[in-house]
Structures are given as structure tokens and as C-alpha cells.
Write a protein that holds these residues in place. Structure first.
Motif, mmCIF file in Angstrom:
data_model
loop_
_atom_site.group_PDB
_atom_site.id
_atom_site.type_symbol
_atom_site.label_atom_id
_atom_site.label_comp_id
_atom_site.label_asym_id
_atom_site.label_seq_id
_atom_site.Cartn_x
_atom_site.Cartn_y
_atom_site.Cartn_z
ATOM 1 N N LEU A 128 -8.665 79.104 -5.911
ATOM 2 C CA LEU A 128 -9.337 79.937 -6.633
ATOM 3 C C LEU A 128 -10.606 79.656 -6.856
ATOM 4 O O LEU A 128 -11.208 78.413 -7.264
ATOM 5 C CB LEU A 128 -8.300 80.389 -7.498
ATOM 6 N N VAL A 129 -11.747 80.535 -6.823
ATOM 7 C CA VAL A 129 -12.804 79.948 -6.403
ATOM 8 C C VAL A 129 -13.475 80.432 -7.638
ATOM 9 O O VAL A 129 -14.523 81.774 -7.332
ATOM 10 C CB VAL A 129 -13.779 79.522 -6.003
ATOM 11 N N SER A 130 -13.498 80.485 -9.287
ATOM 12 C CA SER A 130 -14.428 81.446 -9.503
ATOM 13 C C SER A 130 -14.554 80.984 -11.346
ATOM 14 O O SER A 130 -13.927 79.555 -11.406
ATOM 15 C CB SER A 130 -12.983 83.064 -9.938
ATOM 16 N N ASN A 131 -14.807 81.877 -12.697
ATOM 17 C CA ASN A 131 -15.328 81.446 -13.980
ATOM 18 C C ASN A 131 -14.142 81.377 -14.494
ATOM 19 O O ASN A 131 -14.559 82.451 -15.340
ATOM 20 C CB ASN A 131 -16.437 81.739 -14.392
ATOM 21 N N THR A 173 -21.907 74.353 -5.113
ATOM 22 C CA THR A 173 -22.813 73.420 -4.807
ATOM 23 C C THR A 173 -22.013 71.901 -4.062
ATOM 24 O O THR A 173 -22.808 71.001 -3.414
ATOM 25 C CB THR A 173 -22.723 72.388 -6.063
ATOM 26 N N LEU A 174 -21.035 71.892 -5.037
ATOM 27 C CA LEU A 174 -20.672 71.228 -4.344
ATOM 28 C C LEU A 174 -19.763 70.586 -2.757
ATOM 29 O O LEU A 174 -19.659 69.840 -1.563
ATOM 30 C CB LEU A 174 -18.463 70.214 -4.316
ATOM 31 N N ASN A 175 -20.274 71.991 -2.329
ATOM 32 C CA ASN A 175 -19.253 72.409 -0.518
ATOM 33 C C ASN A 175 -20.473 72.236 0.406
ATOM 34 O O ASN A 175 -20.551 72.181 1.608
ATOM 35 C CB ASN A 175 -19.601 73.750 -0.585
ATOM 36 N N THR A 176 -21.924 72.169 -0.515
ATOM 37 C CA THR A 176 -22.688 71.598 0.743
ATOM 38 C C THR A 176 -22.545 69.375 0.650
ATOM 39 O O THR A 176 -23.761 68.692 1.400
ATOM 40 C CB THR A 176 -24.344 71.872 0.080
ATOM 41 N N VAL A 187 -19.992 68.026 0.813
ATOM 42 C CA VAL A 187 -18.604 67.075 1.073
ATOM 43 C C VAL A 187 -19.389 67.159 2.740
ATOM 44 O O VAL A 187 -19.377 67.492 3.404
ATOM 45 C CB VAL A 187 -17.925 68.034 1.297
ATOM 46 N N SER A 188 -18.465 65.854 3.693
ATOM 47 C CA SER A 188 -18.512 65.621 4.621
ATOM 48 C C SER A 188 -18.158 66.463 6.435
ATOM 49 O O SER A 188 -18.864 66.400 7.247
ATOM 50 C CB SER A 188 -18.991 64.042 5.075
ATOM 51 N N GLY A 189 -17.372 67.252 5.354
ATOM 52 C CA GLY A 189 -16.767 68.224 5.901
ATOM 53 C C GLY A 189 -15.872 69.104 5.577
ATOM 54 O O GLY A 189 -15.283 69.288 4.808
ATOM 55 N N GLY A 190 -16.016 70.271 6.208
ATOM 56 C CA GLY A 190 -14.650 71.092 5.385
ATOM 57 C C GLY A 190 -15.480 71.477 4.275
ATOM 58 O O GLY A 190 -16.553 71.487 3.898
ATOM 59 N N THR A 191 -14.692 71.403 3.174
ATOM 60 C CA THR A 191 -14.945 72.164 1.621
ATOM 61 C C THR A 191 -14.504 70.919 0.674
ATOM 62 O O THR A 191 -13.711 70.638 1.357
ATOM 63 C CB THR A 191 -13.884 73.316 1.316
ATOM 64 N N VAL A 192 -14.538 70.795 -0.224
ATOM 65 C CA VAL A 192 -14.040 69.943 -1.531
ATOM 66 C C VAL A 192 -12.662 70.427 -1.454
ATOM 67 O O VAL A 192 -12.060 69.845 -1.714
ATOM 68 C CB VAL A 192 -14.463 70.552 -2.395
ATOM 69 N N PHE A 193 -11.852 71.473 -0.627
ATOM 70 C CA PHE A 193 -10.935 71.513 -0.810
ATOM 71 C C PHE A 193 -10.108 70.638 -0.085
ATOM 72 O O PHE A 193 -8.900 70.133 -0.556
ATOM 73 C CB PHE A 193 -10.280 73.023 -1.109
ATOM 74 N N THR A 194 -10.516 69.744 0.974
ATOM 75 C CA THR A 194 -9.640 69.616 2.336
ATOM 76 C C THR A 194 -10.977 68.789 3.010
ATOM 77 O O THR A 194 -10.625 68.079 3.783
ATOM 78 C CB THR A 194 -10.107 70.934 3.725
ATOM 79 N N ALA A 195 -11.769 68.579 1.839
ATOM 80 C CA ALA A 195 -13.155 67.044 2.424
ATOM 81 C C ALA A 195 -11.856 65.735 2.926
ATOM 82 O O ALA A 195 -11.475 65.620 2.257
ATOM 83 C CB ALA A 195 -14.047 66.088 1.204
ATOM 84 N N PRO A 196 -12.676 65.353 3.882
ATOM 85 C CA PRO A 196 -12.385 64.003 4.805
ATOM 86 C C PRO A 196 -12.265 62.874 4.566
ATOM 87 O O PRO A 196 -11.797 61.992 4.648
ATOM 88 C CB PRO A 196 -11.808 64.784 6.349
ATOM 89 N N ALA A 197 -13.640 62.948 3.579
ATOM 90 C CA ALA A 197 -13.903 61.264 3.690
ATOM 91 C C ALA A 197 -13.406 60.404 2.539
ATOM 92 O O ALA A 197 -13.418 61.179 1.550
ATOM 93 C CB ALA A 197 -14.574 61.348 3.648
#
Length: 368
Positions: free
Chosen positions: A162-165, A177-180, A182-192
Motif C-alpha cells: 500500500l502506498v498511502s497516507n 521520492t525514494l522510488n526516484t 533506487v537503482s532498479g524497481g521500486t523501494v519495495f523490490t530494490a535489488p542493490a
């Protein structure tokens, strides 16, 4: 003849007794997790259950869950104490994680300095199971619906991504902000590995809805809030927060009489400030494991609210690595007994490297 009959009778009795013992023996009992055994590389005992793995019995015993006050060694390695056993566990639900992760090093990672009272006693030095956060509030014990990617092994609850307030979801502003970054994917699946703190920051906003990319931006969110007087409130709040953003060469704020540089270190994540302890990985996932007495975000042995103090930009990254084979204490850090201490701010808001006296050429007390 009588002797022969007596002998045959004795043999039959032994056979019957042996059959009875084997037929009514209790088992299986608890299995001790072996990170280097047949299940190595399959996500530890909390993930990746297969037809041939032996993980359930690490925590649950189908026929031999210990009764209240069972002695050590009767059904498991530890005495149960006064707590009632629940869900076929080797202990109560509240203490289910303690055996593997605190009182022993079965998991390869021993947190809270190996002292259970550091987990059960509420204080300013850690999340604990008294009034703040129990293990299951943050971690999905069976690995369901968790953050993936680099921190997958931490089984942190994603709450359906869920992405909500709203309470229980990741704060919208944080994810955007964080999704921009990360090195790949989203913050939920960031691989690095470099994205690990971004994932942890997104996770923290499930309860601490205080992520903002600009101090001038008003955020309205529901969640956990710590007031100026130290009291804790829950519910919906509007606030203007310290921004999580890159350090800017020119400061701009309505009403400000200074427009020069005010910060010399980026502050993208929660651990930009709450840097005490480290995220040392257990042996199950290729890390050093062992006793971790400074174990963000569990307990930090004297550093209030996981904060560390420094003298300038050279200290801005303390706490991000592993320094010290046993403690993980950040190199160069200074103990923070009170979250309001100036040294927490001086890590980023001067360009100096030591003190006192402050040798900075710019920053607080020098140019603004």
C-alpha cells in the motif's frame, strides 16, 4: 517347562513394551535451525517453504509443544517459565522470537545484546515489546507480503505494498521520492545494497508518518507521532518536517535572511540522522552474524532514538558501516543521551571535522 514358559512370557512382555514405546513415542520435537545444512540459501526458517524443507518444526512442535513451566530439556532447550505455550510454540506468542534471536545465537544474529529485558523494557534506546513495538508488528514471521529485493531477508511487512497516507501503509511522499533514488524497481523490490536504507526508510513510514521532501511542505498523515514534550500520540496530524533531500548549495526559505549553504551532507533517509547501530546481516544471508549489541532499529545501548553526534561533514556517514567485530558501534560517533543534543545537527550543518573548538569555516556559529 515352567522355566521355558517364564522365559517366553518375558520375551513377549519386552516386545509388547517395545511396541508400546515406539507406537506412543512423542515426536517430532523442535528442530534446531542449521544455516549451513540442507536449507542453506533458502531464505532462513521464515521463507521459501518447500515440500522437502524442515522449517515449521523450528518453531512449532505438532505433538510436543511444551506445557507451562516445563523444565529445560523436557521438550525444548529452554524452560518455558510462567507463560502459557500457544500455537504449538516452544514458548508463548509474545516470546516466540526470543529463543532464536536474543537469548541464543541459533539465528546467527543475536540482537538486544543478548539480553531479553532490553526487548521487554520500554526505554528511549530501542523498539521493544513493552509499549512500542513487538517483533510481529514489524516482521512477517512466515515471510508473507514483505519488502523484497535487498532487504527481503529481514521479512519486513509491506502491508500489500500500500502506498498511502493511511495507518498501515507506506507514506505517499516517501515512496514517491525514494522510488526516484533506487537503482532498479521500486523501494519495495530494490535489488542493490546501496538501496537498503531507502527501503528501511519507506518501511519506517508505516508507523512514523513524518517523511517530507521539503520543510516548507505541509504533510497530513495518520500514524505515530512523538510530540515536543516526548509524549506519544496516534491519529491524523499535519506537520512540516525536516526535509529528506540532497544538500543544496543555496538555501531558500520564505522569511529567511540567509541564502547561502546550510547543509554539507545529503539527508535522504531516516538513517541520515538515526545512524546508531548497523544492519549487520546474519550468517544465514552471508553476513558476519554473532552478537550485535548496537542493532538498529532494535536497541542502541545508550544512543537515544538511535541518534549519533558528530562535528561536521566528515562525520555525516558514521553509522553506515560495520566497525567493531562484536558491537557494530559506529566509528567516530559520540553517545547521544538526549535526542535534542546539538551534535546531532552539527554532523551536517557545519563543514568542520573536529572540535571543540569547532574548526569549521562555514556553518552554524560561523556563517549563519
Amino acid at each position: 517347562m515352567a522355566r521355558k514358559s517364564l522365559f517366553i512370557t518375558a520375551i513377549v512382555a519386552v516386545m509388547v513394551l517395545g511396541f508400546a514405546v515406539s507406537a506412543y513415542a512423542i515426536g517430532p520435537v523442535y528442530i534446531t535451525w542449521n544455516a549451513g545444512g540442507a536449507n542453506a540459501g533458502t531464505g532462513g526458517p521464515h521463507q521459501d517453504y518447500r515440500l522437502t524443507t524442515e522449517k515449521c518444526a523450528v518453531c512449532h512442535s505438532v505433538h510436543a509443544a511444551a506445557v507451562s513451566n516445563a523444565a529445560a530439556g523436557e521438550f525444548g532447550p529452554d524452560p518455558i517459565g510462567a507463560a502459557e505455550t500457544q500455537l504449538l510454540l516452544r514458548s508463548s506468542v509474545a516470546d516466540a522470537c526470543t529463543y532464536c534471536h536474543i537469548t541464543t545465537n541459533v539465528s546467527g544474529l543475536q540482537i538486544y545484546n543478548g539480553v531479553a529485558s532490553n526487548y521487554t523494557t520500554d526505554d528511549q534506546y530501542g523498539h521493544n515489546g513493552s509499549t512500542s513495538a513487538e517483533c510481529a508488528d514489524c516482521h512477517a514471521v512466515h515471510g508473507a507480503d514483505t519488502f523484497k529485493g535487498f532487504i527481503a531477508g529481514k521479512i519486513l511487512k509491506a502491508q500489500g505494498n500500500l502506498v498511502s497516507n493511511v495507518s498501515g501503509g507506506v507514506q505517499t511522499e516517501a515512496a514517491a521520492t525514494l522510488n526516484t533514488l533506487v537503482s532498479g524497481g521500486t523501494v519495495f523490490t530494490a535489488p542493490a545494497a546501496s538501496d537498503g536504507d531507502y527501503q528501511v526508510t519507506a518501511f519506517c513510514t508505516r508507523c512514523h508518518k513524518t517523511f517530507s521532501d521539503a520543510s516548507e511542505t505541509t504533510i497530513t498523515a495518520g500514524g505515530y507521532f512523538e510530540e515536543w514534550d516526548g509524549s506519544v500520540t496516534f491519529g491524523s496530524r499535519s506537520y512540516k518536517n525536516h526535509p529528506l533531500k540532497a544538500a543544496e548549495a543555496t538555501f531558500v526559505a520564505s522569511g529567511a535572511n540567509y541564502s547561502g549553504r546550510v547543509a554539507w551532507a545529503d539527508a535522504y533517509t531516516c538513517r541520515s540522522c538515526h545512524a546508531a547501530g548497523n544492519n549487520r546481516v546474519s550468517t544465514s544471508y552471508g553476513g558476519p552474524g554473532g552478537l550485535v549489541s548496537w542493532s538498529f532499529p532494535h536497541w542502541t545501548n545508550g544512543n537515544a532514538q538511535f541518534l549519533v553526534s558528530g562535528w561536521g561533514v566528515s562525520d555525516a556517514n558514521i553509522g553506515l558501516g560495520t566497525s567493531g567485530a562484536n558491537t557494530g558501534k559506529p566509528s567516530g560517533s559520540h553517545t547521544v543521551m538526549d535526542g535534542a543534543e546539538d551534535g546531532v545537527c552539527l554532523r551536517c550543518h557545519t563543514n568542520g571535522s573536529s572540535g571543540p573548538p569547532n574548526n569549521a569555516t562555514a556553518g552554524v556559529n560561523v556563517t549563519f
